[in-house]
Design a protein around this motif. Structure first.
Motif, short mmCIF file in Angstrom:
data_model
loop_
_atom_site.label_atom_id
_atom_site.label_comp_id
_atom_site.label_asym_id
_atom_site.label_seq_id
_atom_site.Cartn_x
_atom_site.Cartn_y
_atom_site.Cartn_z
N TYR A 47 0.73 -1.76 0.28
CA TYR A 47 0.15 0.16 -0.12
C TYR A 47 0.95 1.85 0.05
O TYR A 47 1.98 1.80 0.74
CB TYR A 47 -0.81 -0.11 1.09
CG TYR A 47 -1.93 -1.25 1.28
CD1 TYR A 47 -3.26 -1.07 0.95
CD2 TYR A 47 -1.80 -2.10 1.71
CE1 TYR A 47 -4.02 -1.53 0.53
CE2 TYR A 47 -2.32 -3.08 1.56
CZ TYR A 47 -3.39 -2.93 1.35
OH TYR A 47 -4.32 -4.92 1.22
N ASN A 49 0.90 4.56 1.23
CA ASN A 49 0.13 5.62 2.47
C ASN A 49 0.60 6.51 2.60
O ASN A 49 2.16 6.96 2.75
CB ASN A 49 1.37 4.46 3.54
CG ASN A 49 0.58 4.75 5.22
OD1 ASN A 49 -0.46 4.61 5.20
ND2 ASN A 49 1.75 4.63 6.10
N LEU A 61 -4.36 5.40 1.66
CA LEU A 61 -3.73 4.01 1.49
C LEU A 61 -4.54 3.85 -0.38
O LEU A 61 -5.30 3.77 -0.52
CB LEU A 61 -4.87 3.31 2.10
CG LEU A 61 -4.15 2.79 3.46
CD1 LEU A 61 -4.97 2.19 3.97
CD2 LEU A 61 -2.26 3.02 3.51
N GLY A 63 -3.84 0.24 -2.83
CA GLY A 63 -3.00 -0.63 -2.71
C GLY A 63 -2.35 -1.60 -4.48
O GLY A 63 -3.22 -0.71 -5.28
N TYR A 84 0.32 -5.39 4.23
CA TYR A 84 -1.02 -5.38 5.30
C TYR A 84 -1.20 -5.52 5.91
O TYR A 84 -1.40 -4.90 7.13
CB TYR A 84 -1.95 -6.19 4.06
CG TYR A 84 -2.74 -6.98 4.34
CD1 TYR A 84 -4.14 -6.16 4.49
CD2 TYR A 84 -3.18 -8.33 6.20
CE1 TYR A 84 -5.72 -6.73 4.99
CE2 TYR A 84 -4.32 -8.56 6.28
CZ TYR A 84 -5.86 -7.19 6.36
OH TYR A 84 -7.26 -8.32 6.68
#
Length: 101
Positions: A47, A49, A61, A63, A84
């Motif tokens: 991710y 972030n 976030l 992915g 994760y």
């Protein structure tokens, strides 16, 4: 976009699977891919972030199944990357829309 499958797996938009860009005039919001072939197992993604872009699971976030793509995106959008497994409820609770229009 995220959803839970009938097997209890949580899947979200995998930004490595779509060709997209942030449309002009939308601030830092990006389109949300919803086609089933753009979804991946949330536990397998890296991710981006603390980025300056609003993604489909919040302002912080996004992915990616390709770790290098997540790192490059985070680098270009003032962020970092996490997995994760390194995320937790306090991190998710801290994610909030601040300074995002």
């Amino acid at each position: 976009m995220y959803r839970t499958t009938g097997q209890g797996e949580t899947v979200i938009s995998d930004h490595s699977r779509v060709d997209w860009e942030i449309p002009g005039g939308t601030g830092k919001k990006r389109p949300i891919p919803t086609e089933l072939d753009t979804l991946s197992d949330a536990t397998e993604l890296t991710y981006a972030n603390k980025i300056d872009v609003i993604g489909d699971i919040g302002p912080d976030l996004m992915g990616f199944s390709e770790t290098d793509e997540a790192k490059a995106f985070a680098n270009n959008h003032v962020g970092s990357t996490i997995t994760y497994k390194s995320s937790d409820r306090p991190l998710v609770d801290k994610i909030q829309m601040t300074d995002m229009e």
